[in-house]
Write a protein that holds these residues in place. Sequence first.
Motif, PDB file in Angstrom:
ATOM      1  N   UNK A 186       0.858  -1.184   0.000  1.00  0.00           N
ATOM      2  CA  UNK A 186       0.000   0.000   0.000  1.00  0.00           C
ATOM      3  C   UNK A 186       0.896   1.236   0.000  1.00  0.00           C
ATOM      4  N   UNK A 187       0.746   2.080  -1.031  1.00  0.00           N
ATOM      5  CA  UNK A 187       1.624   3.239  -1.138  1.00  0.00           C
ATOM      6  C   UNK A 187       0.868   4.444  -1.682  1.00  0.00           C
ATOM      7  N   UNK A 188       1.515   5.603  -1.501  1.00  0.00           N
ATOM      8  CA  UNK A 188       0.943   6.856  -1.987  1.00  0.00           C
ATOM      9  C   UNK A 188       2.012   7.615  -2.764  1.00  0.00           C
ATOM     10  N   UNK A 189       1.593   8.199  -3.894  1.00  0.00           N
ATOM     11  CA  UNK A 189       2.499   9.016  -4.681  1.00  0.00           C
ATOM     12  C   UNK A 189       1.734  10.236  -5.190  1.00  0.00           C
ATOM     13  N   UNK A 190       2.439  11.143  -5.846  1.00  0.00           N
ATOM     14  CA  UNK A 190       1.825  12.389  -6.322  1.00  0.00           C
ATOM     15  C   UNK A 190       1.810  12.395  -7.840  1.00  0.00           C
ATOM     16  N   UNK A 191       0.668  12.696  -8.432  1.00  0.00           N
ATOM     17  CA  UNK A 191       0.509  12.654  -9.886  1.00  0.00           C
ATOM     18  C   UNK A 191       1.014  13.936 -10.543  1.00  0.00           C
ATOM     19  N   UNK A 192       0.973  13.943 -11.871  1.00  0.00           N
ATOM     20  CA  UNK A 192       1.372  15.128 -12.633  1.00  0.00           C
ATOM     21  C   UNK A 192       0.415  16.295 -12.401  1.00  0.00           C
ATOM     22  N   UNK A 193      -0.763  16.020 -11.829  1.00  0.00           N
ATOM     23  CA  UNK A 193      -1.734  17.059 -11.509  1.00  0.00           C
ATOM     24  C   UNK A 193      -1.649  17.469 -10.047  1.00  0.00           C
ATOM     25  N   UNK A 194      -0.581  17.069  -9.371  1.00  0.00           N
ATOM     26  CA  UNK A 194      -0.312  17.380  -7.964  1.00  0.00           C
ATOM     27  C   UNK A 194      -1.350  16.778  -7.011  1.00  0.00           C
ATOM     28  N   UNK A 195      -1.991  15.719  -7.420  1.00  0.00           N
ATOM     29  CA  UNK A 195      -2.966  15.046  -6.563  1.00  0.00           C
ATOM     30  C   UNK A 195      -2.364  13.767  -5.999  1.00  0.00           C
ATOM     31  N   UNK A 196      -2.784  13.420  -4.768  1.00  0.00           N
ATOM     32  CA  UNK A 196      -2.303  12.183  -4.159  1.00  0.00           C
ATOM     33  C   UNK A 196      -2.957  10.984  -4.821  1.00  0.00           C
ATOM     34  N   UNK A 197      -2.150   9.966  -5.073  1.00  0.00           N
ATOM     35  CA  UNK A 197      -2.648   8.744  -5.689  1.00  0.00           C
ATOM     36  C   UNK A 197      -2.285   7.553  -4.805  1.00  0.00           C
ATOM     37  N   UNK A 198      -3.295   6.812  -4.395  1.00  0.00           N
ATOM     38  CA  UNK A 198      -3.079   5.599  -3.608  1.00  0.00           C
ATOM     39  C   UNK A 198      -3.025   4.399  -4.559  1.00  0.00           C
ATOM     40  N   UNK A 199      -2.148   3.465  -4.225  1.00  0.00           N
ATOM     41  CA  UNK A 199      -2.000   2.281  -5.083  1.00  0.00           C
ATOM     42  C   UNK A 199      -1.625   1.090  -4.216  1.00  0.00           C
ATOM     43  N   UNK A 200      -2.049  -0.082  -4.640  1.00  0.00           N
ATOM     44  CA  UNK A 200      -1.802  -1.292  -3.856  1.00  0.00           C
ATOM     45  C   UNK A 200      -1.368  -2.440  -4.775  1.00  0.00           C
ATOM     46  N   UNK A 201      -0.161  -2.328  -5.411  1.00  0.00           N
ATOM     47  CA  UNK A 201       0.262  -3.378  -6.350  1.00  0.00           C
ATOM     48  C   UNK A 201       0.660  -4.670  -5.631  1.00  0.00           C
ATOM     49  N   UNK A 202       0.527  -5.773  -6.331  1.00  0.00           N
ATOM     50  CA  UNK A 202       0.884  -7.087  -5.793  1.00  0.00           C
ATOM     51  C   UNK A 202       2.306  -7.442  -6.236  1.00  0.00           C
ATOM     52  N   UNK A 203       3.085  -7.973  -5.328  1.00  0.00           N
ATOM     53  CA  UNK A 203       4.464  -8.369  -5.638  1.00  0.00           C
ATOM     54  C   UNK A 203       4.460  -9.682  -6.414  1.00  0.00           C
ATOM     55  N   UNK A 204       4.988  -9.645  -7.628  1.00  0.00           N
ATOM     56  CA  UNK A 204       5.066 -10.872  -8.444  1.00  0.00           C
ATOM     57  C   UNK A 204       6.496 -11.336  -8.665  1.00  0.00           C
ATOM     58  N   UNK A 205       7.480 -10.501  -8.305  1.00  0.00           N
ATOM     59  CA  UNK A 205       8.869 -10.874  -8.530  1.00  0.00           C
ATOM     60  C   UNK A 205       9.815 -10.197  -7.565  1.00  0.00           C
ATOM     61  N   UNK A 206      10.941 -10.842  -7.315  1.00  0.00           N
ATOM     62  CA  UNK A 206      12.008 -10.278  -6.485  1.00  0.00           C
ATOM     63  C   UNK A 206      13.296 -10.324  -7.297  1.00  0.00           C
ATOM     64  N   UNK A 207      13.906  -9.174  -7.491  1.00  0.00           N
ATOM     65  CA  UNK A 207      15.114  -9.090  -8.312  1.00  0.00           C
ATOM     66  C   UNK A 207      16.358  -8.893  -7.445  1.00  0.00           C
ATOM     67  N   UNK A 208      17.470  -9.249  -8.020  1.00  0.00           N
ATOM     68  CA  UNK A 208      18.776  -9.045  -7.380  1.00  0.00           C
ATOM     69  C   UNK A 208      19.729  -8.499  -8.433  1.00  0.00           C
TER      70      UNK A 208
END
Length: 424
Positions: A186-208
């Motif tokens: 669960x995370x929050x970021x800021x869009x190009x329109x300066x609005x807060x965007x909440x997102x909840x992506x699922x982890x499908x891979x782990x990289x090294x």
Amino acid sequence: MKNNKLKKGGTGTLLKIAFRNIWRNKRRTVFSLSSAGISVFIFIVLMSFDDGQTKCIYDTVQIYEEGHVKIVSAQYEAENGYLPVQYPVSGGKNWKELAASIYTISGVRAVLPRISSIATLQESTIKHAILWGLDIQAEMHANHFNLADRNSDLKEGHWPESGANECAIGVIFAKKSGLSIGDSILLKTVSAQYSDKMWNPVITGIFNFDFSKYDEQYIIVDFERLQRLLVLEDGTQSLMIFADDEKQSPFIAASVKNILGQDNVVIDWNESPLVAAIKVNKFLYIIAYLVFLIVTSFLIINTMVMIINERIKETGMMGCLGMTRAEIVTVFFFESVFLVALGAFSGVIAGGTLSGILTNFPFRMNDAYGNTYSGVPVSNTIFFQFSISRMAQAWLMGVVVCSIFTLVPTLKSAFVEPIEALRR
């Protein structure tokens, strides 16, 4: 008669005499050969490591940070420390159309869009991360992100699908957060329109990637999915251009500037401050090697002084037989050159062999220094580089520098009077 024979032989005869003389005292000859050989050996091994470190940094800067040529907007470049997404390339024009025009430039191998956005994690021990939007299939085809294994394979799982609500995280990120495949972030970021965007992506891979900065701080997501989330429409935060040959980057950068408007900034990877620092570092390596060679030269100088003093009567006899002072000096000088050349050659063989072997055994920075490179664009794994040109350079520099310095004691033989030498 002896004099006529000598003159008839010329330089060839002097070379034969000099080569025969260096084996008259085998112990001293081996000692002199070893001193020159060790200096060249050390230089080759050190430069093999330095070339590997340089390649590692160049690869990291190109693959992760700059490409061969990077395009961003002027506003973004002014505020790039905050990774703003409000200033897309070319004023928001369709990046695909811009990429199509760039592909017409000779030498361009790939044009890839990227987005980096700061994210605040809501339910995690890690509070901040960077969302990295990539055209994953195109990126993995163009680059090897895992610099240690030289591939783009994941440690676990699979890469996010195009347009899917999925992500991949690094091994350090997974360990610190306690997350694994199947969990969501669960995370929050800021869009190009300066609005807060909440997102909840699922982890499908782990990289090294073997690059601490990315393994610890980055969350990789599909470019188009992040593009929609940040309301970038058809725009992109940056375009990375990859060339068939990194040396073509200045030409490509100049060509791109002719295509773009003044609202955009075109950055050649050679302009990176880190790249400039590495070039200075290489110059310092050469200076250090020259100093080491000069120190080695003093040992050979000492050897030549002993040879001249021990063979003072022989020097007088050569003068009495008709050899000129220049010819006597030439013989002793050729002896020193033979010592240096043979010693340097042995160092080249030993150093080249060792560096060739070490190319198969990577040096891991974390094992040696701990996790101290996380903030610097350099992979944790460095491969030694085998280079014929470096070996030739080391041999040539060794012979030239040492020969110049050993010329000083050989001139001493020119000032020995034949009669006086025979009296000793």
